[in-house]
Design an enzyme around this catalytic site. Sequence first.
Site, short mmCIF file in Angstrom:
data_model
loop_
_atom_site.label_atom_id
_atom_site.label_comp_id
_atom_site.label_asym_id
_atom_site.label_seq_id
_atom_site.Cartn_x
_atom_site.Cartn_y
_atom_site.Cartn_z
CG ASN A 134 -41.25 25.14 28.02
OD1 ASN A 134 -41.86 25.00 29.08
ND2 ASN A 134 -41.53 24.44 26.94
CB THR A 177 -28.69 27.57 53.37
OG1 THR A 177 -29.55 27.22 54.45
CG2 THR A 177 -28.14 28.98 53.61
CG HIS A 178 -29.12 23.05 53.29
ND1 HIS A 178 -28.16 22.06 53.26
CD2 HIS A 178 -28.74 23.92 54.24
CE1 HIS A 178 -27.23 22.33 54.17
NE2 HIS A 178 -27.56 23.46 54.79
CB SER A 225 -6.08 22.00 10.38
OG SER A 225 -4.98 22.70 9.81
CE LYS A 285 -5.05 24.86 14.46
NZ LYS A 285 -3.92 24.55 15.39
CB SER A 321 -45.25 23.13 24.75
OG SER A 321 -45.77 21.87 24.37
CE1 TYR A 344 1.93 21.75 15.75
CE2 TYR A 344 2.81 20.00 14.37
CZ TYR A 344 1.76 20.82 14.74
OH TYR A 344 0.55 20.71 14.09
CE LYS A 372 -44.22 22.81 29.35
NZ LYS A 372 -43.46 22.59 30.56
CD GLN A 416 -4.12 19.93 11.90
OE1 GLN A 416 -3.15 20.38 11.31
NE2 GLN A 416 -4.86 18.94 11.40
CG ASN A 450 6.30 23.31 13.95
OD1 ASN A 450 5.35 22.95 13.26
ND2 ASN A 450 7.37 22.56 14.13
CD GLU A 490 -35.36 24.47 30.08
OE1 GLU A 490 -35.36 23.53 29.28
OE2 GLU A 490 -36.41 25.00 30.51
N1 ARG Z 1 -2.07 22.92 10.83
C1 ARG Z 1 -1.05 22.77 11.78
C2 ARG Z 1 -1.64 22.95 13.19
O1 ARG Z 1 -2.70 23.41 13.27
C3 ARG Z 1 0.02 23.78 11.57
C4 ARG Z 1 1.36 23.36 12.03
C5 ARG Z 1 1.86 22.26 11.19
N2 ARG Z 1 3.22 21.90 11.49
C6 ARG Z 1 3.77 20.77 11.11
N3 ARG Z 1 4.98 20.57 11.45
N4 ARG Z 1 3.10 19.87 10.45
O2 ARG Z 1 -1.05 22.62 14.16
#
Ligand code: ARG
Length: 453
Positions: A282, A152-153, A20, A322, A274, A314, A280, A319, A107, A287
């Site tokens: 835009n 409205t509408h 990760s 993120k 454009s 966990y 144009k 993971q 964790n 948008e």
């Molecule tokens: N890279 C992991 C995550 O983002 C960190 C936690 C990993 N924990 C584990 N028991 N493998 O969640």
Amino acid sequence: MWAGRFQKALDKEADDFNSSIHFDCKMYKQDIKGSIAHAKMLCKQGIISEEEKDILVNGLNSILTDIEKGDLQIDMLAEDIHMFVEAELTKRVGDTGKKLHTARSRNDQVALDVRMYLRDEVDEVCSLIKDLLKAIVEKAEQNKSTILPGYTHLQRAQPIVFAHHLLAYAMMFSRDFDRLQDAVKRMNLSPIGCCALAGTTFNTDRYFEAEQLGFDGITLNSLDGVSDRDFCVEIMSDISIIMMHLSRFSEEIILWSSLEFSFVELDDAYTTGSSIMPQKKNSDIAELVRGKTGRVYGDLMALLTTLKGLPLAYNKDMQEDKEAVFDSIETVKKCLKNFAPMIATMKVKADNMYKAAQGGFINATDLADYLAKKGLPFRTAYKIVGQLVAYCIANDKVLDTVTLEEYKQFSDVFENDLYEEISLETCVNKRVSAGGTGPESVEKQIEFIKSLL
Ligand code: ARG
């Protein structure tokens, strides 16, 4: 790291899949600060010596400085940011580095880092919301008596002032601000010290560590502490609502910029031309904001779906939180950064707004109110005005150009004072009910938003 238990290394493709670091490297600062607080706590509790603590803290600080100066590249072959920092620390300070991970797990570490990261980011989002509120309230102050049709509408309904329309959005963004502040309050509890899932046999002080890191307290259940991603879902929900508001606003700006409306003109800095049509202009930025709303909703759905079947505590599925939460944050920040100056530089075409308000019989309600105030039941008044509108359409007139003689054919209650009563200015200025488009209410709204700022 776990070579003792294993006969061979992770498959190359699997290693890449498992890693990760490409996205959690964003949290290097939070990870290092968390580790510094952890080392201090371990020392305070007598788990490591003062000297060991100093070695760890100095090592961690040197890593932070070097990353920030660009002298240390984060190794993309590491599994994640936690492993990278620990490995780098051990490389720098030797065996003492191996003591840092006492009484914690990745964790609780990752849960800590994400909370700290979001805390910083939400702060930034909130200040960007304030910038937008400033831009809106400024535009509103310049347009307290700019009359345009309210819809409205998407049909012309009743006249309003442009300030009132803009301030509707200010109210939405002020709630968005509150929602984020509220989410942070709930999120600002430290999970560090929950360890893998069950706590630890070491005599740790989670409260001390939490305080060092600016948390208001600690998570009270270790299983929950490492499994909880509610705070991500909550913040992503709040961001989705911001995007929904930005998207509605964008939609109106796009419509208003069209030749059909011509209510506003966006500054050249927030529009594009454009490649083929020379005439144009835009509204690409508006948008794109509207378009990116779908992507942020997608992030929220992705995380909700990831979490829905997970047993405690966990699981590696987590993971996946993120990229979704980072993307939401990055996207809303970019949108807000463009939106505020786009509003600030937007030219309002008051004449066109006024012209539009003169058509569409948007003073019909006021004419019915006129009759009702003279004693006719509102329903009767409503019917008479309906007949008058039909008469106007058939004779190519508007209510303001119908003569009193003609009016008298529909009801003898009509007098000369009706014209004053249905002028657009009267329609707007006499809307005295609290929260309406009347001047006192608009002023009150402006004061309210300013007080938040
Ligand atoms: N890279 C992991 C995550 O983002 C960190 C936690 C990993 N924990 C584990 N028991 N493998 O969640």
